[in-house]
Design a protein around this motif. Structure first.
Motif, PDB file in Angstrom:
ATOM      1  N   LEU A   1      44.338 -14.893  27.638  1.00  0.00           N
ATOM      2  CA  LEU A   1      43.042 -15.425  28.054  1.00  0.00           C
ATOM      3  C   LEU A   1      42.045 -14.277  28.082  1.00  0.00           C
ATOM      4  N   MET A   2      40.920 -14.447  27.384  1.00  0.00           N
ATOM      5  CA  MET A   2      39.885 -13.413  27.402  1.00  0.00           C
ATOM      6  C   MET A   2      38.605 -13.988  27.997  1.00  0.00           C
ATOM      7  N   THR A   3      37.848 -13.145  28.684  1.00  0.00           N
ATOM      8  CA  THR A   3      36.549 -13.535  29.209  1.00  0.00           C
ATOM      9  C   THR A   3      35.484 -12.625  28.609  1.00  0.00           C
ATOM     10  N   LEU A   4      34.315 -13.207  28.371  1.00  0.00           N
ATOM     11  CA  LEU A   4      33.224 -12.477  27.731  1.00  0.00           C
ATOM     12  C   LEU A   4      31.941 -12.642  28.523  1.00  0.00           C
ATOM     13  N   ARG A   5      31.138 -11.580  28.563  1.00  0.00           N
ATOM     14  CA  ARG A   5      29.767 -11.635  29.065  1.00  0.00           C
ATOM     15  C   ARG A   5      28.830 -11.400  27.885  1.00  0.00           C
ATOM     16  N   LEU A   6      27.763 -12.181  27.821  1.00  0.00           N
ATOM     17  CA  LEU A   6      26.826 -12.075  26.709  1.00  0.00           C
ATOM     18  C   LEU A   6      25.479 -11.563  27.180  1.00  0.00           C
ATOM     19  N   SER A   7      24.704 -11.068  26.237  1.00  0.00           N
ATOM     20  CA  SER A   7      23.453 -10.373  26.570  1.00  0.00           C
ATOM     21  C   SER A   7      22.382 -11.284  27.155  1.00  0.00           C
ATOM     22  N   ASP A   8      22.506 -12.603  27.006  1.00  0.00           N
ATOM     23  CA  ASP A   8      21.507 -13.518  27.576  1.00  0.00           C
ATOM     24  C   ASP A   8      21.895 -14.000  28.964  1.00  0.00           C
ATOM     25  N   GLY A   9      23.002 -13.457  29.513  1.00  0.00           N
ATOM     26  CA  GLY A   9      23.472 -13.882  30.832  1.00  0.00           C
ATOM     27  C   GLY A   9      24.547 -14.954  30.781  1.00  0.00           C
ATOM     28  N   SER A  10      24.836 -15.475  29.608  1.00  0.00           N
ATOM     29  CA  SER A  10      25.900 -16.465  29.467  1.00  0.00           C
ATOM     30  C   SER A  10      27.268 -15.803  29.647  1.00  0.00           C
ATOM     31  N   ILE A  11      28.246 -16.613  30.039  1.00  0.00           N
ATOM     32  CA  ILE A  11      29.625 -16.152  30.156  1.00  0.00           C
ATOM     33  C   ILE A  11      30.534 -17.177  29.484  1.00  0.00           C
ATOM     34  N   GLY A  12      31.727 -16.743  29.092  1.00  0.00           N
ATOM     35  CA  GLY A  12      32.654 -17.674  28.477  1.00  0.00           C
ATOM     36  C   GLY A  12      34.070 -17.169  28.554  1.00  0.00           C
ATOM     37  N   TYR A  13      34.996 -18.115  28.378  1.00  0.00           N
ATOM     38  CA  TYR A  13      36.395 -17.701  28.272  1.00  0.00           C
ATOM     39  C   TYR A  13      37.047 -18.437  27.111  1.00  0.00           C
ATOM     40  N   PHE A  14      38.112 -17.842  26.614  1.00  0.00           N
ATOM     41  CA  PHE A  14      38.940 -18.488  25.597  1.00  0.00           C
ATOM     42  C   PHE A  14      40.389 -18.276  25.974  1.00  0.00           C
ATOM     43  N   GLU A  15      41.125 -19.390  26.070  1.00  0.00           N
ATOM     44  CA  GLU A  15      42.540 -19.379  26.445  1.00  0.00           C
ATOM     45  C   GLU A  15      43.354 -19.859  25.260  1.00  0.00           C
ATOM     46  N   THR A  16      44.419 -19.140  24.940  1.00  0.00           N
ATOM     47  CA  THR A  16      45.224 -19.516  23.780  1.00  0.00           C
ATOM     48  C   THR A  16      46.679 -19.131  23.993  1.00  0.00           C
ATOM     49  N   GLY A  17      47.547 -19.747  23.244  1.00  0.00           N
ATOM     50  CA  GLY A  17      48.955 -19.389  23.330  1.00  0.00           C
ATOM     51  C   GLY A  17      49.802 -20.282  22.453  1.00  0.00           C
ATOM     52  N   TRP A  18      50.945 -19.735  22.037  1.00  0.00           N
ATOM     53  CA  TRP A  18      51.922 -20.463  21.245  1.00  0.00           C
ATOM     54  C   TRP A  18      53.278 -20.296  21.908  1.00  0.00           C
ATOM     55  N   GLY A  19      54.082 -21.345  21.898  1.00  0.00           N
ATOM     56  CA  GLY A  19      55.409 -21.198  22.452  1.00  0.00           C
ATOM     57  C   GLY A  19      56.085 -22.533  22.688  1.00  0.00           C
TER      58      GLY A  19
END
Length: 340
Positions: A215-233
């Motif tokens: 799972l990664m989290t990101l901050r963007l230059s306009d103040g937005s935030i986001g996450y992406f969750e992934t996995g295989w198994g």
């Protein structure tokens, strides 16, 4: 009407999707397929009516009647294949991620910038009409800014050996994350300023240098935030959240295969909630044309009309650099700044 001679290198899952698209496109003639697995190459050639097949792609790309090559192999082989294809004067549609590591990514980008032929990285969400409609709504202010972006792509492994082979090459954050980093930048028009995340190696057979859940989290230059969750198994559930939340509302994409069976023929669903009006709209989006087909159509337009790549090579490069940085942040357990 010109018919373009094509070769597909790699006959696995993504290779088959590209071959499906070619089979529906009358402007493309499937000259050959290549795969290291002899049996798979020969069977795929028969299935899709390829004129020839080989375990050595070099034997195919040197042909004068080959105009374009689709690279659908593991990321660590992309750079070498791309070098050979460009040296042979062929146009390239290369699956994401563009390479296997940072050095190869930079070298691939240098090659693409100097190429006399067209190069497109396969970010199929850019050619998905559902995402195009949603991005237009967001960029026009439908839910306001800044955004909270919630994205996931979790898959149970029906073929664990295949996922395990891919894990030896790249982590799921790199392999899948480039798509969704690009989506976050596309939605906001902003740059990513920092990344962090977590990862877990759930099974002993997963190589010790990587993880199969992340799972990664990101901050963007306009103040937005986001996450992406992934996995295989083998124990990973199916989860595919695509949600964008703003001060004025929320937009959610629901894929057709996640809808009730009786509604799946309608295509994807876009749910738009407007807090200002107190309304919730549900928009059916036709999904009869798969994004790989639309992407192939655009690739041909690039060749015929000298159009730029979508996404631009610089955007594909940025997504890859950020994915690699997120992977490093997960391994080191720290937040890392992103610099262009």
């Amino acid at each position: 009407m010109k018919r373009y001679g094509a070769v597909v290198i790699g006959c696995g899952y993504m290779g088959s999707l590209h071959l499906d698209a070619i089979s529906r496109q009358e402007r493309v003639r499937l000259i050959g397929v290549a795969d290291w697995n002899r049996d798979r190459a020969s069977l795929v050639a028969i299935k899709y009516g390829a004129e020839c097949w080989s375990t050595d792609y070099r034997a195919l790309i040197e042909r004068d009647d080959v105009d374009l090559v689709i690279i659908a192999t593991y990321p660590s082989s992309h750079l070498e294949i791309a070098k050979d294809c460009l040296a042979a004067g062929k146009h390239i549609l290369c699956e994401k991620p563009m390479a296997g590591n940072a050095r190869e990514t930079q070298e691939f980008m240098k090659l693409a910038r100097g190429a006399k032929t067209k190069v497109l990285i396969g970010h199929i969400l850019r050619h998905n009409t559902t995402y195009q409609a949603v991005m237009k709504m967001i960029r026009e202010g439908a839910i306001g800014f800044p955004l909270v972006i919630r994205l996931s792509q979790l898959k149970p492994s029906k073929n664990w050996d295949s996922h395990l082979s891919l894990l030896r090459d790249v982590s799921p954050i790199v392999d899948c994350g480039v798509h969704y980093i690009d989506v976050m930048r596309w939605a906001t028009g902003a740059d990513v300023v920092s990344v962090n995340g977590i990862g877990q190696r759930l099974y002993e057979e997963v190589p010790p240098y990587t993880y199969n859940y992340g799972l990664m989290t990101l901050r963007l230059s306009d103040g937005s935030i986001g996450y992406f969750e992934t996995g295989w198994g083998k124990g990973i559930p199916t989860d595919s959240r695509k949600e964008f939340i703003g001060p004025a509302g929320r937009i959610r994409i629901i894929y057709k295969n996640e809808r009730p069976r009786e509604d799946q023929h309608l295509g994807n669903l876009v749910e738009v909630e407007d807090h200002r009006k107190g309304t919730v709209r549900q928009i059916n989006m036709d999904f009869s044309v798969k994004p790989t087909g639309a992407q192939l159509d655009y690739f041909l337009s690039m060749l015929e009309n000298n159009l730029p790549a979508i996404p631009a090579m610089e955007d594909a490069f940025q997504a890859m650099e950020i994915a690699l940085l997120a992977d490093r942040a997960i391994h080191e357990g720290i937040t890392l700044p992103c610099t262009k």
